[in-house]
Design a protein around this motif. Sequence first.
Motif: not given
Length: 475
Positions: A101, A181, A198
């Motif tokens: 990416v 998180e 992707r």
Amino acid sequence: MESSTPETPKKKVNLQRVEMSKQSPEVRGQNFDEVAFGYTPEEAMAEASRCLDCKKPGCVGNCPVEISIPDFIRAINAGDFAEGIRIIREKNCLPAVTGRVCPQEEQCEGGCVFAKKGASVAIGRLERFLADWEANQVSTSPSVKKPRPTGRKVAVIGGGPAGLTVAGDLIQLGHQVTVYEALHKVGGVLIYGIPEFRLPKKIVRREVENLKAMGVEFVTSFVVGKTRTIDSLLEEHDAIFVGSGAGLPWFMDIPGNNLNGVYSANEYLTRMNLMKGYTFPAVQTPIKQHKRVAVIGGGNVAMDCARTALRLGAEAHIVYRRSRSELPARLEEVENAEEEGVIFDFLTLPTACVDDGHAWVKGLACQKMELGEPDASGRRSPIPVPGSDYVMPVDAVIYAIGNSPNPLIPATTPDLVIGKKGNISAEDATGKTSKARVWAGGDVVTGAATVILAMGAGRKAARDIHRYLHTLDND
Ligand SMILES: Cc1cc2nc3c(=O)[nH]c(=O)nc-3n(C[C@H](O)[C@H](O)[C@H](O)COP(=O)(O)OP(=O)(O)OC[C@H]3O[C@@H](n4cnc5c(N)ncnc54)[C@H](O)[C@@H]3O)c2cc1C
């Protein structure tokens, strides 16, 4: 940028990049499997052999985490893939992600001597090759030496690339690291934003498992600012790193944003990726089947939304107020979107989301633009063309025009200096904030940026946190 100087070794120049095979556009437009297959060992070695091994490599200077690029390429060229991935992992704990990416054409590959000829060595693809090769070996966890525990405790807030980098760096220095998180899964945008086609989620899971194996603890569904505040976490940790990203979406100030069928990219992609909407009814996340979707924006996020909508059977439009050459998305993703049949409406400015009379969107009112003089960003600014208004019939509008940091942590943390756009102010070189024992980095500081910049910020902060923790031993 490096140029061919007498210092550059004499080697046969090969301007032919080895192509990476992909699913055909017709096939991949119907599935969510990864688009590109990656290099075979033979292809990787052929591509690696193109590197001139420059004395002053421009690629390294352009890499935010300063990977020793010529060294790992030399290892591939010699067929020593284990050595290649070892070199990358010295500087980068997420190579399978960044190999896929990173905006390589602007970074490492932009610094290659072949860049001007449009034939840079395919550094990103080679990095991806090594990371995937490593994952296919019998022992999938990279071997790590267990350091001597220092007894110091660090809390990392947010499990995106910035937080994961800090966690990986500090655990290897012997500190105890806990990542808090907010979501039920770790990975940040890598898991809830970037689509499966992707960046397959098993890759992110694997990197998180590596960190767990190294001793990093993960506490999920823990919203700092609600579950506990930074001040309360500081009572049991020596230092805190905030890497909470930029998850607050922007909308244009135009009528109709509250209509059904108008989404932020975050909501749309989270439903699709994190909550696996595209596999409905196998999972419980319903997603409306739209016929014509307008995605407003021209960055990676916009491409991801349009390509997702297309895979769900919609006619997908990118509505962008400038022209193709100003698109901020990675070139590879623009080309992929074009091949798949995404329609680009350039020089087009949305002016309203149009109501069908039942509170659902039935169209996007637009105005055509032309390019005028360059603005502060150096790009030519769009100017409205009088009398060019029209309505594009659509049943969904997705905003992908940017994000700012979520205000929760700033609002619940006294002494933290916050910038104009809601970002946490932190020193560039160290990530140090105005609050004692608190560091920050990634999108929460810079605003929406890139994976590798978030990782680079995490690396600098980890270094400074380590330096600080060391001073405690000398007190
Ligand atoms: C759809 C999309 C596509 C993209 N494509 C690319 C690309 O191709 N290449 C590229 O380089 N970049 C891309 N980016 C940008 C890139 O993903 C980000 O710049 C990067 O993820 C920032 O990392 P980060 O760690 O700062 O934040 P994030 O990845 O946003 O992670 C922040 C984490 O913190 C958590 N969090 C937030 N608030 C709290 C809280 N109060 N308590 C606990 N946890 C909290 C969030 O849930 C999240 O998991 C893309 C972004 C999007 C949205």
